[in-house]
Design a protein around this motif. Structure first.
Motif, PDB file in Angstrom:
ATOM      1  N   HIS A  81       3.647  -6.336   8.950  1.00 16.83           N
ATOM      2  CA  HIS A  81       3.153  -6.730   7.628  1.00 16.83           C
ATOM      3  C   HIS A  81       3.898  -5.955   6.545  1.00 16.83           C
ATOM      4  O   HIS A  81       3.843  -4.730   6.503  1.00 16.83           O
ATOM      5  CB  HIS A  81       1.650  -6.447   7.528  1.00 16.83           C
ATOM      6  CG  HIS A  81       0.981  -7.206   6.422  1.00 16.83           C
ATOM      7  ND1 HIS A  81       1.363  -7.097   5.110  1.00 16.83           N
ATOM      8  CD2 HIS A  81      -0.043  -8.101   6.439  1.00 16.83           C
ATOM      9  CE1 HIS A  81       0.603  -7.873   4.361  1.00 16.83           C
ATOM     10  NE2 HIS A  81      -0.251  -8.498   5.145  1.00 16.83           N
ATOM     11  N   PRO A  82       4.612  -6.648   5.655  1.00 18.02           N
ATOM     12  CA  PRO A  82       5.429  -5.960   4.650  1.00 18.02           C
ATOM     13  C   PRO A  82       4.631  -5.149   3.639  1.00 18.02           C
ATOM     14  O   PRO A  82       5.180  -4.262   2.992  1.00 18.02           O
ATOM     15  CB  PRO A  82       6.173  -7.111   3.957  1.00 18.02           C
ATOM     16  CG  PRO A  82       5.315  -8.322   4.190  1.00 18.02           C
ATOM     17  CD  PRO A  82       4.715  -8.121   5.545  1.00 18.02           C
ATOM     18  N   ALA A  83       3.336  -5.428   3.484  1.00 21.29           N
ATOM     19  CA  ALA A  83       2.534  -4.710   2.495  1.00 21.29           C
ATOM     20  C   ALA A  83       1.634  -3.638   3.105  1.00 21.29           C
ATOM     21  O   ALA A  83       0.896  -2.976   2.401  1.00 21.29           O
ATOM     22  CB  ALA A  83       1.676  -5.700   1.698  1.00 21.29           C
ATOM     23  N   ALA A  84       1.698  -3.463   4.422  1.00 18.28           N
ATOM     24  CA  ALA A  84       0.802  -2.516   5.090  1.00 18.28           C
ATOM     25  C   ALA A  84       1.147  -1.067   4.749  1.00 18.28           C
ATOM     26  O   ALA A  84       2.303  -0.727   4.506  1.00 18.28           O
ATOM     27  CB  ALA A  84       0.865  -2.719   6.600  1.00 18.28           C
ATOM     28  N   MET A  85       0.121  -0.214   4.730  1.00 20.83           N
ATOM     29  CA  MET A  85       0.334   1.202   4.484  1.00 20.83           C
ATOM     30  C   MET A  85       1.066   1.848   5.654  1.00 20.83           C
ATOM     31  O   MET A  85       1.974   2.654   5.474  1.00 20.83           O
ATOM     32  CB  MET A  85      -1.004   1.905   4.272  1.00 20.83           C
ATOM     33  CG  MET A  85      -0.882   3.384   3.962  1.00 20.83           C
ATOM     34  SD  MET A  85      -2.491   4.183   3.810  1.00 20.83           S
ATOM     35  CE  MET A  85      -3.142   3.363   2.365  1.00 20.83           C
ATOM     36  N   PHE A  96       0.842  -1.183   0.000  1.00 20.02           N
ATOM     37  CA  PHE A  96       0.000   0.000   0.000  1.00 20.02           C
ATOM     38  C   PHE A  96       0.888   1.248   0.000  1.00 20.02           C
ATOM     39  O   PHE A  96       1.389   1.679   1.027  1.00 20.02           O
ATOM     40  CB  PHE A  96      -0.917   0.010   1.236  1.00 20.02           C
ATOM     41  CG  PHE A  96      -2.147  -0.824   1.072  1.00 20.02           C
ATOM     42  CD1 PHE A  96      -3.343  -0.250   0.657  1.00 20.02           C
ATOM     43  CD2 PHE A  96      -2.110  -2.185   1.312  1.00 20.02           C
ATOM     44  CE1 PHE A  96      -4.485  -1.028   0.492  1.00 20.02           C
ATOM     45  CE2 PHE A  96      -3.245  -2.964   1.156  1.00 20.02           C
ATOM     46  CZ  PHE A  96      -4.426  -2.386   0.754  1.00 20.02           C
ATOM     47  N   GLU A  97       1.093   1.817  -1.180  1.00 20.94           N
ATOM     48  CA  GLU A  97       1.870   3.029  -1.333  1.00 20.94           C
ATOM     49  C   GLU A  97       1.532   3.649  -2.684  1.00 20.94           C
ATOM     50  O   GLU A  97       0.849   3.032  -3.513  1.00 20.94           O
ATOM     51  CB  GLU A  97       3.369   2.737  -1.256  1.00 20.94           C
ATOM     52  CG  GLU A  97       3.859   1.795  -2.339  1.00 20.94           C
ATOM     53  CD  GLU A  97       5.329   1.434  -2.202  1.00 20.94           C
ATOM     54  OE1 GLU A  97       5.971   1.962  -1.277  1.00 20.94           O
ATOM     55  OE2 GLU A  97       5.831   0.643  -3.013  1.00 20.94           O
ATOM     56  N   LEU A 155      -6.747   9.491  13.425  1.00 19.62           N
ATOM     57  CA  LEU A 155      -6.089   8.196  13.580  1.00 19.62           C
ATOM     58  C   LEU A 155      -7.063   7.017  13.608  1.00 19.62           C
ATOM     59  O   LEU A 155      -6.653   5.877  13.723  1.00 19.62           O
ATOM     60  CB  LEU A 155      -5.207   8.185  14.822  1.00 19.62           C
ATOM     61  CG  LEU A 155      -3.955   9.066  14.744  1.00 19.62           C
ATOM     62  CD1 LEU A 155      -3.151   8.995  16.044  1.00 19.62           C
ATOM     63  CD2 LEU A 155      -3.071   8.647  13.570  1.00 19.62           C
ATOM     64  N   MET A 156      -8.351   7.303  13.502  1.00 23.34           N
ATOM     65  CA  MET A 156      -9.320   6.219  13.421  1.00 23.34           C
ATOM     66  C   MET A 156      -9.498   5.710  11.992  1.00 23.34           C
ATOM     67  O   MET A 156     -10.051   4.635  11.776  1.00 23.34           O
ATOM     68  CB  MET A 156     -10.696   6.682  13.931  1.00 23.34           C
ATOM     69  CG  MET A 156     -10.784   6.926  15.422  1.00 23.34           C
ATOM     70  SD  MET A 156     -12.471   7.462  15.849  1.00 23.34           S
ATOM     71  CE  MET A 156     -12.307   7.636  17.637  1.00 23.34           C
ATOM     72  N   VAL A 157      -9.047   6.487  11.018  1.00 20.72           N
ATOM     73  CA  VAL A 157      -9.268   6.143   9.611  1.00 20.72           C
ATOM     74  C   VAL A 157      -7.937   6.042   8.887  1.00 20.72           C
ATOM     75  O   VAL A 157      -6.911   6.546   9.349  1.00 20.72           O
ATOM     76  CB  VAL A 157     -10.168   7.177   8.919  1.00 20.72           C
ATOM     77  CG1 VAL A 157     -11.537   7.198   9.566  1.00 20.72           C
ATOM     78  CG2 VAL A 157      -9.553   8.563   8.975  1.00 20.72           C
ATOM     79  N   SER A 158      -7.962   5.398   7.722  1.00 22.29           N
ATOM     80  CA  SER A 158      -6.733   5.252   6.930  1.00 22.29           C
ATOM     81  C   SER A 158      -6.388   6.582   6.263  1.00 22.29           C
ATOM     82  O   SER A 158      -7.269   7.414   6.018  1.00 22.29           O
ATOM     83  CB  SER A 158      -6.923   4.184   5.855  1.00 22.29           C
ATOM     84  OG  SER A 158      -7.834   4.643   4.872  1.00 22.29           O
TER      85      SER A 158
END
Length: 209
Positions: free
Chosen positions: A177-181, A14-15, A204-207
């Protein structure tokens, strides 16, 4: 119904990915999934695919566009979407496709790249609101979530601290997690000290997306 197992998985990071198309990123994730369980493309009998409505990605007939990127060339291809819940919905979609006996080995694919052709999906979200009373206010999805959350808290007498707990839990799950945002160790107080976007939703509750 038959028993069903998930035997492999793949995920892109996620980037911001400006060089690759959504089709290329989809192919990358599918290839990773197959390699993780030792399968090859020819073993896949069908594909259950999901992506949010076409407007969000700015690609017309998104399902048709993604057929070959998800390994569905000349194979049964079933697309489903339920807005923001599409990635969650496609898992049971794949489960029932196999459990029913229709296919033995399928790929379940969830894809979205909202940065491809639109500056922001907010342009599409605005069209769902009443054009006389609501749309001039510039409402967005956070408003909807905030209204729903506020009512839920009021009706069930739930404190804001409890609402912050999932954010603490989910961001900690993403640490390794290597794919986490993003992943971070946060406390409930850290969540509540962040900026209020639309009460009671804090940043901080949302992405970030």
């Amino acid at each position: 119904m038959r028993r069903v197992a998930c035997i492999g998985a793949g995920m892109t990071k996620f980037e911001r990915r400006l060089q690759e198309t959504s089709k290329e990123m989809c192919f990358e994730a599918c290839k990773m999934a197959l390699e993780s369980c030792g399968l090859t493309w020819d073993k896949i009998e069908a594909v259950c695919f999901t992506s949010a409505p076409d407007t969000f990605d700015g690609v017309h007939m998104k399902g048709e566009y993604m057929v070959d990127g998800s390994g569905a060339y000349r194979k049964p291809f079933m697309r489903s979407f339920v807005g923001g819940g599409s990635g969650v919905f496609v898992a049971p979609h794949g489960f029932y496709t196999v459990a029913s006996g229709m296919f033995d080995i399928i790929l379940v694919v969830a894809e979205e790249k909202m940065s491809t052709c639109m500056p922001h999906p907010q342009a599409a979200f605005l069209t769902i609101f009443d054009n006389i009373i609501e749309r001039p206010l510039g409402p967005n999805l956070l408003w909807i979530f905030a209204l729903e959350m506020n009512r839920y808290m009021s009706v069930h007498k739930i404190p804001l601290e409890d609402i912050a707990l999932p954010a603490v839990h989910n961001k900690e799950n993403a640490l390794d997690h290597p794919a986490a945002m993003l992943g971070e160790r946060l406390t409930v107080q850290d969540i509540l000290d962040s900026e209020v976007l639309a009460w009671p939703v804090h940043r901080l509750m949302v992405s970030p997306v």
